[in-house]
Design an enzyme around this catalytic site. Structure first.
Site, PDB file in Angstrom:
ATOM      1  N   ALA A 198     -20.740 -20.106  10.007  1.00 29.13           N
ATOM      2  CA  ALA A 198     -20.629 -19.379  11.284  1.00 29.13           C
ATOM      3  C   ALA A 198     -21.700 -18.295  11.367  1.00 29.13           C
ATOM      4  CB  ALA A 198     -19.235 -18.762  11.419  1.00 29.13           C
ATOM      5  N   ALA A 199     -21.899 -17.570  10.265  1.00 31.47           N
ATOM      6  CA  ALA A 199     -22.924 -16.512  10.260  1.00 31.47           C
ATOM      7  C   ALA A 199     -24.319 -17.096  10.443  1.00 31.47           C
ATOM      8  CB  ALA A 199     -22.845 -15.732   8.949  1.00 31.47           C
ATOM      9  N   LYS A 200     -24.589 -18.205   9.757  1.00 34.20           N
ATOM     10  CA  LYS A 200     -25.937 -18.788   9.817  1.00 34.20           C
ATOM     11  C   LYS A 200     -26.195 -19.459  11.171  1.00 34.20           C
ATOM     12  CE  LYS A 200     -27.455 -17.642   5.682  1.00 34.20           C
ATOM     13  NZ  LYS A 200     -28.539 -16.655   5.537  1.00 34.20           N
ATOM     14  N   TYR A 235     -19.810 -18.617   6.080  1.00 33.25           N
ATOM     15  CA  TYR A 235     -21.267 -18.711   5.890  1.00 33.25           C
ATOM     16  C   TYR A 235     -21.911 -19.524   7.012  1.00 33.25           C
ATOM     17  CZ  TYR A 235     -25.619 -19.534   3.208  1.00 33.25           C
ATOM     18  OH  TYR A 235     -26.930 -19.604   2.790  1.00 33.25           O
ATOM     19  N   ASN A 284     -33.660 -11.720   5.208  1.00 37.16           N
ATOM     20  CA  ASN A 284     -33.390 -12.711   4.161  1.00 37.16           C
ATOM     21  C   ASN A 284     -32.086 -12.441   3.407  1.00 37.16           C
ATOM     22  OD1 ASN A 284     -34.246 -14.623   1.785  1.00 37.16           O
ATOM     23  ND2 ASN A 284     -33.953 -12.613   0.834  1.00 37.16           N
ATOM     24  N   ILE A 333     -31.902 -24.753  -2.363  1.00 32.70           N
ATOM     25  CA  ILE A 333     -33.026 -24.136  -3.069  1.00 32.70           C
ATOM     26  C   ILE A 333     -32.526 -23.584  -4.403  1.00 32.70           C
ATOM     27  CG2 ILE A 333     -34.887 -22.407  -2.907  1.00 32.70           C
ATOM     28  CD1 ILE A 333     -34.959 -24.546  -0.632  1.00 32.70           C
TER      29      ILE A 333
HETATM   30  P1  NAI Z   1     -30.021 -14.702  -3.894  1.00 34.08           P
HETATM   31  O1  NAI Z   1     -28.578 -14.423  -4.056  1.00 34.08           O
HETATM   32  O2  NAI Z   1     -30.825 -15.066  -5.094  1.00 34.08           O
HETATM   33  O3  NAI Z   1     -30.763 -13.479  -3.162  1.00 34.08           O
HETATM   34  C1  NAI Z   1     -30.192 -12.808  -2.091  1.00 34.08           C
HETATM   35  C2  NAI Z   1     -30.633 -11.368  -2.165  1.00 34.08           C
HETATM   36  O4  NAI Z   1     -30.042 -10.654  -1.068  1.00 34.08           O
HETATM   37  C3  NAI Z   1     -30.164 -10.692  -3.440  1.00 34.08           C
HETATM   38  O5  NAI Z   1     -31.198  -9.904  -3.966  1.00 34.08           O
HETATM   39  C4  NAI Z   1     -29.010  -9.828  -2.951  1.00 34.08           C
HETATM   40  O6  NAI Z   1     -28.776  -8.701  -3.756  1.00 34.08           O
HETATM   41  C5  NAI Z   1     -29.500  -9.445  -1.566  1.00 34.08           C
HETATM   42  N1  NAI Z   1     -28.434  -8.964  -0.721  1.00 34.08           N
HETATM   43  C6  NAI Z   1     -27.215  -9.517  -0.534  1.00 34.08           C
HETATM   44  N2  NAI Z   1     -26.479  -8.757   0.271  1.00 34.08           N
HETATM   45  C7  NAI Z   1     -27.233  -7.689   0.626  1.00 34.08           C
HETATM   46  C8  NAI Z   1     -27.022  -6.557   1.429  1.00 34.08           C
HETATM   47  N3  NAI Z   1     -25.853  -6.348   2.043  1.00 34.08           N
HETATM   48  N4  NAI Z   1     -28.026  -5.672   1.564  1.00 34.08           N
HETATM   49  C9  NAI Z   1     -29.203  -5.847   0.949  1.00 34.08           C
HETATM   50  N5  NAI Z   1     -29.463  -6.907   0.150  1.00 34.08           N
HETATM   51  C10 NAI Z   1     -28.488  -7.808  -0.007  1.00 34.08           C
HETATM   52  O7  NAI Z   1     -30.095 -15.848  -2.791  1.00 34.08           O
HETATM   53  P2  NAI Z   1     -31.294 -16.747  -2.238  1.00 34.08           P
HETATM   54  O8  NAI Z   1     -30.959 -18.131  -2.587  1.00 34.08           O
HETATM   55  O9  NAI Z   1     -32.612 -16.189  -2.591  1.00 34.08           O
HETATM   56  O10 NAI Z   1     -31.015 -16.580  -0.668  1.00 34.08           O
HETATM   57  C11 NAI Z   1     -31.859 -15.872   0.218  1.00 34.08           C
HETATM   58  C12 NAI Z   1     -31.445 -16.241   1.632  1.00 34.08           C
HETATM   59  O11 NAI Z   1     -31.631 -17.640   1.822  1.00 34.08           O
HETATM   60  C13 NAI Z   1     -29.974 -15.951   1.948  1.00 34.08           C
HETATM   61  O12 NAI Z   1     -29.858 -15.478   3.257  1.00 34.08           O
HETATM   62  C14 NAI Z   1     -29.335 -17.315   1.811  1.00 34.08           C
HETATM   63  O13 NAI Z   1     -28.174 -17.410   2.593  1.00 34.08           O
HETATM   64  C15 NAI Z   1     -30.448 -18.201   2.317  1.00 34.08           C
HETATM   65  N6  NAI Z   1     -30.321 -19.593   1.889  1.00 34.08           N
HETATM   66  C16 NAI Z   1     -30.371 -19.932   0.560  1.00 34.08           C
HETATM   67  C17 NAI Z   1     -30.254 -21.257   0.192  1.00 34.08           C
HETATM   68  C18 NAI Z   1     -30.296 -21.715  -1.219  1.00 34.08           C
HETATM   69  O14 NAI Z   1     -30.085 -22.913  -1.451  1.00 34.08           O
HETATM   70  N7  NAI Z   1     -30.580 -20.857  -2.198  1.00 34.08           N
HETATM   71  C19 NAI Z   1     -30.060 -22.304   1.196  1.00 34.08           C
HETATM   72  C20 NAI Z   1     -30.044 -21.839   2.543  1.00 34.08           C
HETATM   73  C21 NAI Z   1     -30.162 -20.525   2.867  1.00 34.08           C
END
Ligand code: NAI
Length: 242
Positions: free
Chosen positions: A152-154, A150, A85, A183
């Site tokens: 490309a990664a996804k 982003y 995640n 979200i």
């Molecule tokens: P967020 O930013 O609230 O949470 C992401 C978490 O990942 C944070 O706790 C962060 O510290 C942690 N993180 C980041 N890089 C890290 C690393 N190198 N090692 C360990 N932990 C790391 O974001 P959210 O919205 O909860 O996103 C979760 C996932 O869902 C992500 O992969 C995001 O790309 C994906 N996503 C989110 C969307 C949205 O609208 N919020 C839409 C589509 C996908």
């Protein structure tokens, strides 16, 4: 208690979508580990949720991921679920995007999933059971100006999902992806209001999603009920992409 006796690892589980997934797993009876770069933040989340063990791990760091996953297996003797995640954004138009911003997003969002998946496959193969869910994005399917790194990664994560699903199926390990739309989390809170309202107008259900909307589907894919589903990408986006 659908997840009784299951051991789960949720990367980036301190907040947002990852925290909601960890919470639902705990409620279902699982023992949950979360990876976070900031251990203090992960400890705070763990104290709120209950049966959660916080671990300091940057998913982009291959050696650290391997060592911490070994630690989980040494402690519990198993690892049933991996939820990749953790993710970041470093948005900019291609012409202005630094190499460092490209690398950081690819190394975290795609490289991180590779590192964690590689580190769990031996144990999951040995136990002849495993469930891996990769949190990808609608942007990986449709692209977005300012998010070349982003998207490309996804998109890469969707490919990783399908290849891993094919490789691991014979060991009773399923690999699926969940692609959220917009979200409401800290990640999207920073977007300007005009972008958010333009986005909202394009969502047929007329609202942004909540972390729980993504967590519910993820937990279904982890459950025993979903054992015949693998190599799929599921969209949770209020109809934004059909
Ligand atoms: P967020 O930013 O609230 O949470 C992401 C978490 O990942 C944070 O706790 C962060 O510290 C942690 N993180 C980041 N890089 C890290 C690393 N190198 N090692 C360990 N932990 C790391 O974001 P959210 O919205 O909860 O996103 C979760 C996932 O869902 C992500 O992969 C995001 O790309 C994906 N996503 C989110 C969307 C949205 O609208 N919020 C839409 C589509 C996908």
């Amino acid at each position: 208690m659908v997840f009784k006796d299951r051991v789960a690892l949720v990367t980036g589980g301190s907040r947002g979508i990852g925290k909601s997934i960890a919470q639902q797993l705990v409620q279902g009876g699982a023992q949950v580990f979360i990876f976070a770069r900031d251990l203090a933040k992960a400890q705070e989340t763990a104290s709120q949720l209950g049966n959660v063990t916080p671990m300091q791990a940057d998913v982009a760091d291959f050696d650290q991921v391997e060592a911490q996953i070994k630690q989980i297996i040494a402690q519990t003797g198993k690892l049933d679920y991996l939820i990749n995640n953790a993710g970041i954004t470093r948005d900019n138009l291609l012409m202005r995007m630094d190499k460092a911003d490209w690398d950081a997003v690819i190394n975290t969002n795609l490289g991180g999933a590779f590192n964690c998946t590689k580190a769990v496959t031996r144990q999951m193969s040995k136990q002849r059971f495993g469930r891996i869910v990769n949190i990808t994005s609608i942007i990986g399917a449709m692209g977005n100006a300012g998010q070349a790194n982003y998207s490309a990664a996804k998109a890469g994560l969707m490919g990783l999902t399908k290849s891993a699903a094919r490789e691991l199926a014979s060991r009773n390990i399923t690999v699926n992806a969940v692609a959220p739309g917009f979200i409401e989390t800290d990640m999207t809170a920073v977007l300007p209001e005009n972008i958010k309202s333009a986005m909202l107008q394009q969502i047929p259900l007329g609202r942004f999603g909540q972390p729980e909307d993504v967590a519910q589907l993820t937990c279904f894919l982890l459950s025993d009920t979903a054992g015949y589903i693998t190599g799929q990408v599921f969209h949770v986006n209020g109809g934004l992409l059909m």
